[in-house]
Design an enzyme around this catalytic site. Sequence first.
Site, mmCIF file in Angstrom:
data_model
loop_
_atom_site.group_PDB
_atom_site.id
_atom_site.type_symbol
_atom_site.label_atom_id
_atom_site.label_comp_id
_atom_site.label_asym_id
_atom_site.label_seq_id
_atom_site.Cartn_x
_atom_site.Cartn_y
_atom_site.Cartn_z
ATOM 1 N N ASP A 1 -6.905 -2.969 -0.683
ATOM 2 C CA ASP A 1 -7.801 -2.941 -1.837
ATOM 3 C C ASP A 1 -7.017 -3.450 -3.044
ATOM 4 O O ASP A 1 -6.430 -2.676 -3.794
ATOM 5 C CB ASP A 1 -8.298 -1.512 -2.059
ATOM 6 C CG ASP A 1 -9.321 -1.403 -3.185
ATOM 7 O OD1 ASP A 1 -9.699 -2.442 -3.754
ATOM 8 O OD2 ASP A 1 -9.726 -0.269 -3.502
ATOM 9 N N LEU B 1 -6.605 -1.722 5.455
ATOM 10 C CA LEU B 1 -7.420 -2.384 4.442
ATOM 11 C C LEU B 1 -6.628 -2.458 3.141
ATOM 12 O O LEU B 1 -6.080 -1.450 2.689
ATOM 13 C CB LEU B 1 -8.722 -1.622 4.230
ATOM 14 C CG LEU B 1 -9.693 -2.192 3.180
ATOM 15 C CD1 LEU B 1 -11.142 -1.952 3.585
ATOM 16 C CD2 LEU B 1 -9.444 -1.587 1.785
ATOM 17 N N PHE C 1 -5.339 2.573 4.492
ATOM 18 C CA PHE C 1 -5.948 2.072 3.266
ATOM 19 C C PHE C 1 -4.870 1.934 2.197
ATOM 20 O O PHE C 1 -4.344 2.929 1.700
ATOM 21 C CB PHE C 1 -7.047 3.020 2.794
ATOM 22 C CG PHE C 1 -8.213 3.096 3.735
ATOM 23 C CD1 PHE C 1 -9.359 2.356 3.513
ATOM 24 C CD2 PHE C 1 -8.153 3.889 4.868
ATOM 25 C CE1 PHE C 1 -10.425 2.417 4.395
ATOM 26 C CE2 PHE C 1 -9.216 3.954 5.767
ATOM 27 C CZ PHE C 1 -10.348 3.217 5.526
ATOM 28 N N LYS C 2 -4.549 0.688 1.881
ATOM 29 C CA LYS C 2 -3.571 0.416 0.825
ATOM 30 C C LYS C 2 -4.334 0.224 -0.480
ATOM 31 O O LYS C 2 -4.977 -0.813 -0.693
ATOM 32 C CB LYS C 2 -2.747 -0.828 1.162
ATOM 33 C CG LYS C 2 -1.690 -1.163 0.109
ATOM 34 C CD LYS C 2 -1.065 -2.522 0.384
ATOM 35 C CE LYS C 2 -0.064 -2.895 -0.693
ATOM 36 N NZ LYS C 2 0.426 -4.283 -0.556
ATOM 37 N N ILE C 3 -4.247 1.204 -1.351
ATOM 38 C CA ILE C 3 -5.023 1.191 -2.595
ATOM 39 C C ILE C 3 -4.113 0.758 -3.733
ATOM 40 O O ILE C 3 -3.144 1.441 -4.078
ATOM 41 C CB ILE C 3 -5.626 2.576 -2.884
ATOM 42 C CG1 ILE C 3 -6.428 3.079 -1.680
ATOM 43 C CG2 ILE C 3 -6.495 2.522 -4.133
ATOM 44 C CD1 ILE C 3 -7.590 2.199 -1.279
#
Length: 303
Positions: free
Chosen positions: A138, A136, A164-166
């Site tokens: 973000d 994902l 999760f790539k924040i």
Amino acid sequence: MQPYSGVWPVAPTPFHDTGELDDDGMRRVLDCMIDQKVDGICILANFSEQFLISDEERFHLMRLSAEHIGGRVPLIVTISHFATPIVVSRAKQAQSLGADIVMMMPPYHGALLKGTPEQTFEQFRAVGEVGIPIMLQDAPLSGVDLPVPLLVRMAQEIEMLKLFKIECAQAAAKLRALIELGGEAIEGPFDGEEGITLLADLDAGATGCMTSAMIPDLIGPVVRDFLAGDESGAAAAYGRILPAINHENRQCGFRAAKAAMVAGGVIKSDFCRHPIPALHPDTREMLLNLLTPLDPLVLRWGL
């Protein structure tokens, strides 16, 4: 080291000066990245100029990249789109061509057409049913707010949502909260945005990062040292490369990797399709002046 760790950069998409895809240049980009000791490669992302590439070209680049990488490192294919059937179709294409992971932003189209939290959940769940691991993304570009409780619910209820790539504002705080609330469901918490907040994000629990393809050979040791417990060594290495990362992030964007690759003989042209302007010569010169003392592989790979 966890399964999803290290540096997984975004490959730029090289074009000829005429604006056509440069297939040989793409192969050289992938080879250069593998020689930079990357842990994975992402294609068709925002830093690959995915918003300037046709659907036909997308499929061509997926096939070319998967065949040329040939399993040497994991391949991530970006599949973001507002329409869920198109995202699912892209996921199936990527899977059929041998991609290891797909990356996607929440559904959005422009500033005002955005998926609700439930629609975002439903789109990711539909892709999860394809049976390929999902990262994902973000990203501020989408303009979609993804609160931590929503991300945790998605991680817990969508088996294939692993990473999760924040890269939103205050990424470290969000990563810390995500890991604390999500626990083992958050298998791959990643730093984004070229590593501009890398050290803070590693301190918050990130296990990897997705940067550009400019200097992953210099960013990789920062990640590996930090994860191995050598925080002072990681900080020193990060401090050395931060001016170049800052210039890339704030002044150049995705054009930086291409400029460096032209300077190092990896590709022949740093052309970007209209309406993206070329780098100002002074901005390019400063970039290369910041990179040269660091002696990254990209500046000598093709010479």
